[in-house]
Write an enzyme that holds these catalytic residues in place. Structure first.
Site, PDB file in Angstrom:
ATOM      1  N   GLU A  48       0.695  -1.270   0.139  1.00  0.00           N
ATOM      2  CA  GLU A  48      -0.099   0.095  -0.152  1.00  0.00           C
ATOM      3  C   GLU A  48       1.021   1.445   0.009  1.00  0.00           C
ATOM      4  O   GLU A  48       0.845   2.157   1.058  1.00  0.00           O
ATOM      5  CB  GLU A  48      -0.733  -0.163   1.494  1.00  0.00           C
ATOM      6  CG  GLU A  48      -1.820  -1.157   1.350  1.00  0.00           C
ATOM      7  CD  GLU A  48      -2.570  -1.209   2.712  1.00  0.00           C
ATOM      8  OE1 GLU A  48      -2.299  -0.594   3.511  1.00  0.00           O
ATOM      9  OE2 GLU A  48      -3.280  -2.086   2.996  1.00  0.00           O
ATOM     10  N   PRO A  49       1.615   1.364  -1.088  1.00  0.00           N
ATOM     11  CA  PRO A  49       2.690   2.871  -1.075  1.00  0.00           C
ATOM     12  C   PRO A  49       1.803   3.980  -1.210  1.00  0.00           C
ATOM     13  O   PRO A  49       0.929   3.973  -2.149  1.00  0.00           O
ATOM     14  CB  PRO A  49       3.742   2.337  -2.035  1.00  0.00           C
ATOM     15  CG  PRO A  49       2.661   1.198  -2.963  1.00  0.00           C
ATOM     16  CD  PRO A  49       1.611   0.703  -2.233  1.00  0.00           C
ATOM     17  N   GLY A  50       2.149   4.947  -0.637  1.00  0.00           N
ATOM     18  CA  GLY A  50       1.548   6.306  -1.039  1.00  0.00           C
ATOM     19  C   GLY A  50       2.903   7.246  -1.269  1.00  0.00           C
ATOM     20  O   GLY A  50       3.257   7.343  -2.330  1.00  0.00           O
ATOM     21  N   ARG A  51       3.580   7.668  -0.206  1.00  0.00           N
ATOM     22  CA  ARG A  51       4.716   8.560  -0.578  1.00  0.00           C
ATOM     23  C   ARG A  51       5.659   8.222  -1.530  1.00  0.00           C
ATOM     24  O   ARG A  51       6.142   8.983  -2.421  1.00  0.00           O
ATOM     25  CB  ARG A  51       5.439   8.807   0.890  1.00  0.00           C
ATOM     26  CG  ARG A  51       6.532   9.736   1.048  1.00  0.00           C
ATOM     27  CD  ARG A  51       7.318   9.735   2.275  1.00  0.00           C
ATOM     28  NE  ARG A  51       6.242   9.340   3.522  1.00  0.00           N
ATOM     29  CZ  ARG A  51       5.961  10.101   4.266  1.00  0.00           C
ATOM     30  NH1 ARG A  51       6.193  11.646   4.134  1.00  0.00           N
ATOM     31  NH2 ARG A  51       5.289   9.939   5.475  1.00  0.00           N
ATOM     32  N   TYR A  56       0.822  13.684   0.961  1.00  0.00           N
ATOM     33  CA  TYR A  56       0.582  14.379   2.126  1.00  0.00           C
ATOM     34  C   TYR A  56       0.593  15.969   2.108  1.00  0.00           C
ATOM     35  O   TYR A  56       0.983  16.684   3.093  1.00  0.00           O
ATOM     36  CB  TYR A  56       1.150  13.744   3.610  1.00  0.00           C
ATOM     37  CG  TYR A  56       1.019  12.384   3.370  1.00  0.00           C
ATOM     38  CD1 TYR A  56      -0.172  11.739   3.654  1.00  0.00           C
ATOM     39  CD2 TYR A  56       2.000  11.485   3.203  1.00  0.00           C
ATOM     40  CE1 TYR A  56      -0.410  10.393   3.713  1.00  0.00           C
ATOM     41  CE2 TYR A  56       1.983  10.184   2.993  1.00  0.00           C
ATOM     42  CZ  TYR A  56       0.706   9.481   3.493  1.00  0.00           C
ATOM     43  OH  TYR A  56       0.703   8.151   3.418  1.00  0.00           O
ATOM     44  N   ARG A 107       3.022  19.833   6.407  1.00  0.00           N
ATOM     45  CA  ARG A 107       3.905  19.126   6.901  1.00  0.00           C
ATOM     46  C   ARG A 107       4.975  19.535   8.041  1.00  0.00           C
ATOM     47  O   ARG A 107       5.085  19.123   9.143  1.00  0.00           O
ATOM     48  CB  ARG A 107       4.733  18.117   6.052  1.00  0.00           C
ATOM     49  CG  ARG A 107       3.631  17.092   5.152  1.00  0.00           C
ATOM     50  CD  ARG A 107       4.376  15.901   4.379  1.00  0.00           C
ATOM     51  NE  ARG A 107       5.052  14.889   5.316  1.00  0.00           N
ATOM     52  CZ  ARG A 107       6.205  14.735   5.557  1.00  0.00           C
ATOM     53  NH1 ARG A 107       7.289  15.384   4.913  1.00  0.00           N
ATOM     54  NH2 ARG A 107       6.367  13.706   6.526  1.00  0.00           N
ATOM     55  N   CYS A 137      -1.305  33.349  10.891  1.00  0.00           N
ATOM     56  CA  CYS A 137      -1.323  33.981  12.392  1.00  0.00           C
ATOM     57  C   CYS A 137      -0.791  32.954  13.221  1.00  0.00           C
ATOM     58  O   CYS A 137      -1.569  32.774  14.191  1.00  0.00           O
ATOM     59  CB  CYS A 137      -2.166  34.753  12.832  1.00  0.00           C
ATOM     60  SG  CYS A 137      -2.815  36.013  11.701  1.00  0.00           S
ATOM     61  N   GLU A 138       0.209  32.186  13.243  1.00  0.00           N
ATOM     62  CA  GLU A 138       0.928  31.167  13.937  1.00  0.00           C
ATOM     63  C   GLU A 138       2.321  31.249  13.828  1.00  0.00           C
ATOM     64  O   GLU A 138       2.892  31.052  12.994  1.00  0.00           O
ATOM     65  CB  GLU A 138       0.216  29.456  13.384  1.00  0.00           C
ATOM     66  CG  GLU A 138      -1.207  29.388  13.502  1.00  0.00           C
ATOM     67  CD  GLU A 138      -1.632  28.727  14.741  1.00  0.00           C
ATOM     68  OE1 GLU A 138      -0.786  28.526  15.780  1.00  0.00           O
ATOM     69  OE2 GLU A 138      -2.789  28.662  14.839  1.00  0.00           O
ATOM     70  N   TYR A 191       4.631  18.205  11.767  1.00  0.00           N
ATOM     71  CA  TYR A 191       5.683  16.929  12.011  1.00  0.00           C
ATOM     72  C   TYR A 191       6.878  17.650  12.306  1.00  0.00           C
ATOM     73  O   TYR A 191       7.763  16.852  12.545  1.00  0.00           O
ATOM     74  CB  TYR A 191       5.566  16.075  11.150  1.00  0.00           C
ATOM     75  CG  TYR A 191       4.268  15.668  10.474  1.00  0.00           C
ATOM     76  CD1 TYR A 191       3.556  14.660  11.249  1.00  0.00           C
ATOM     77  CD2 TYR A 191       3.805  15.609   9.370  1.00  0.00           C
ATOM     78  CE1 TYR A 191       2.169  14.055  10.889  1.00  0.00           C
ATOM     79  CE2 TYR A 191       2.684  15.079   8.823  1.00  0.00           C
ATOM     80  CZ  TYR A 191       1.850  14.486   9.462  1.00  0.00           C
ATOM     81  OH  TYR A 191       0.765  13.918   9.191  1.00  0.00           O
TER      82      TYR A 191
HETATM   83  N1  LLP Z   1      -1.328   1.878   4.656  1.00  0.00           N
HETATM   84  C1  LLP Z   1      -1.870   2.297   5.822  1.00  0.00           C
HETATM   85  C2  LLP Z   1      -2.816   1.405   6.503  1.00  0.00           C
HETATM   86  C3  LLP Z   1      -1.398   3.539   6.216  1.00  0.00           C
HETATM   87  O1  LLP Z   1      -1.999   3.782   7.521  1.00  0.00           O
HETATM   88  C4  LLP Z   1      -0.622   4.435   5.403  1.00  0.00           C
HETATM   89  C5  LLP Z   1      -0.235   5.469   5.762  1.00  0.00           C
HETATM   90  C6  LLP Z   1      -0.182   3.688   4.117  1.00  0.00           C
HETATM   91  C7  LLP Z   1      -0.457   2.702   3.588  1.00  0.00           C
HETATM   92  C8  LLP Z   1       0.719   4.602   3.361  1.00  0.00           C
HETATM   93  O2  LLP Z   1       1.715   4.836   3.925  1.00  0.00           O
HETATM   94  P1  LLP Z   1       3.329   5.656   3.150  1.00  0.00           P
HETATM   95  O3  LLP Z   1       3.457   4.489   1.830  1.00  0.00           O
HETATM   96  O4  LLP Z   1       2.437   6.882   2.177  1.00  0.00           O
HETATM   97  O5  LLP Z   1       4.181   5.841   3.974  1.00  0.00           O
HETATM   98  N2  LLP Z   1       0.579  12.407   6.872  1.00  0.00           N
HETATM   99  C9  LLP Z   1       2.080  11.922   7.238  1.00  0.00           C
HETATM  100  C10 LLP Z   1       2.061  10.334   6.819  1.00  0.00           C
HETATM  101  C11 LLP Z   1       0.986   9.606   7.286  1.00  0.00           C
HETATM  102  C12 LLP Z   1       0.812   8.282   6.938  1.00  0.00           C
HETATM  103  C13 LLP Z   1      -0.534   7.561   7.525  1.00  0.00           C
HETATM  104  N3  LLP Z   1      -0.588   6.117   6.788  1.00  0.00           N
HETATM  105  C14 LLP Z   1       3.065  12.450   6.727  1.00  0.00           C
HETATM  106  O6  LLP Z   1       2.822  13.662   5.941  1.00  0.00           O
HETATM  107  O7  LLP Z   1       4.163  12.363   6.957  1.00  0.00           O
END
Ligand code: LLP
Length: 404
Positions: free
Chosen positions: A268-271, A367, A307, A338-339, A311
């Site tokens: 499940e890649p996102g980033r 993100y 971000r 204003c932060e 974080y």
């Molecule tokens: N699968 C599940 C169940 C997740 O909770 C997440 C991310 C992913 C896959 C995807 O993860 P990735 O490959 O993108 O790392 N907003 C934060 C990151 C929060 C991630 C939440 N879960 C940031 O900007 O760093």
């Protein structure tokens, strides 16, 4: 993204030119980078032949999802909204997994109706609810159980998900108990063990520990899973000196695992798919010097890109036009909100900047826009996609009148 004659280009488009055509701030993505990332990810895990479900939470732009879908990827969704968006983008329901600790009855019902591949349940009570809905519908439903393996992924504290003090998943003890309890359910088919230990992971060792925990559970229970969903979390290099995730090592660990267990792997890649495809283009409104600092006050703010404020993450900021005059003074790049946390980056020195100069905040494809808000009653920015010299607006800037 590269400099030609000191001008920053995204593919064949000069970012200075762009910032004159389109009202800043706006997100700007590169299509070729996106395609390359998808190809690279597939290549890295080619021998494993996984199902790759793009994590929609990292970027849910319809156009981006359509492209990702065309490459054969599925989707990992965490809400009815994300599920609807993924379906609208043409992603096959049979390649969609649904995670999240708080799925409502309405969301579970909807997911069953759409016949998605798996609902990955994160608690005993959720499993109970899925079973009772399936019973009412007189159906047998495929589910996954999300394990909390109690592993520290050594990433930013605020995005760690795999420790037992985090809210995610089911502890090993309960996991094994639930496997037994629901093994003969008339309405549930436990097909998958899912896990996700955190995001922005750059060391393969937490993944090794995670695979060992999974291996242990399978040995203990002798349960035949059809799928093992390993989540995402693969980190990217936000700066030049960053560590790199060793994909080869991760692949080898999984290959070894697959020699013992005949299962289909899901990622499940996102980033790692979208993170470095985007920049946030912004103009300098004012320069202000105060004490030993220069404040570079930009038209982008934490509502556009959250971000750093959320974080403490560091994203490089680069000028659309490079020059050679270095000003040796601290430069704080801030937004108008204003932060005090509305600061993107602090640099010990920077090239000479003028008001109205164009700057790019880097690696904001994941993100980024998804975390944008209307704080201070500011409109959310536009998103554009560059394909060679073609510029396409894939999401318009919000209309101020409408939100007022
Ligand atoms: N699968 C599940 C169940 C997740 O909770 C997440 C991310 C992913 C896959 C995807 O993860 P990735 O490959 O993108 O790392 N907003 C934060 C990151 C929060 C991630 C939440 N879960 C940031 O900007 O760093």
């Amino acid at each position: 993204m590269e400099y030609r004659n000191n001008n920053l280009y995204v593919e064949k488009v000069n970012t200075n030119f762009l910032s004159k055509k389109i009202k800043t701030p706006f997100y700007c993505y590169s299509l070729s980078k996106l395609k390359n990332n998808i190809k690279e990810f597939k290549k890295n895990f080619y021998e494993i032949n996984p199902l790759i479900c793009f994590s929609v939470k990292s970027n849910n732009n319809l156009n981006i999802l359509r492209i990702i879908g065309r490459f054969g990827l599925g989707a990992d969704v965490v809400s009815k909204g994300e599920l609807l968006r993924a379906l609208k983008a043409g992603i096959n329901p049979n390649k969609i997994v649904f995670s999240g600790v708080g799925k409502t009855l309405d969301e579970i019902n909807f997911a069953l109706q759409k016949k998605i591949l798996l609902i990955n349940a994160e608690s005993e009570n959720e499993v109970r609810n899925i079973e009772s809905i399936a019973k009412k519908k007189n159906k047998k439903v495929n589910i996954g159980l999300r394990l909390n393996p109690n592993i520290d992924a050594q990433t930013l504290k605020k995005i760690s998900t795999g420790r037992n003090k985090d809210k995610f998943g089911i502890s090993e003890k309960d996991f094994i108990r639930l496997l037994k309890k629901y093994n003969n359910s008339q309405n549930l088919n436990i097909k998958c063990l899912s896990v996700h230990i955190g995001s922005q992971i750059l060391d393969y060792k937490p993944y090794l520990k995670m695979m060992n925990v999974i291996d242990g559970i399978i040995k203990k229970t002798n349960f035949k899973f059809e799928y093992i969903d390993l989540g995402g979390g693969m980190g990217i290099e936000y700066n030049k000196n960053s560590k790199k995730l060793n994909y080869k090592k991760y692949r080898l660990i999984i290959k070894k695992f697959l020699r013992r267990h005949k299962v289909k792997i899901i990622f499940e890649p996102g980033r790692s798919i979208v993170g470095n495809t985007g920049i946030l283009i912004s103009k300098v409104i004012y320069l202000k010097s105060s004490g030993n600092k220069n404040f570079v006050i930009m038209d982008a703010a934490m509502n556009d890109f959250m971000r750093p404020a959320l974080y403490g993450s560091k994203h490089q900021i680069v000028p659309a036009k490079k020059n050679r005059t270095i000003i040796k003074k601290i430069h704080d790049f801030v937004g108008p909100i204003c932060e005090t946390t509305d600061i993107f980056l602090s640099m010990p020195s920077y090239q000479k900047i003028k008001e109205n100069d164009t700057m790019a905040i880097c690696d904001v494809g994941a993100y980024g826009i998804v975390l944008a808000s209307n704080y201070n009653l500011r409109t959310k920015p536009a998103e554009i996609l560059i394909n060679k010299s073609n510029i396409k607006i894939i999401s318009k800037k919000e209309n101020l009148k409408k939100i007022i």
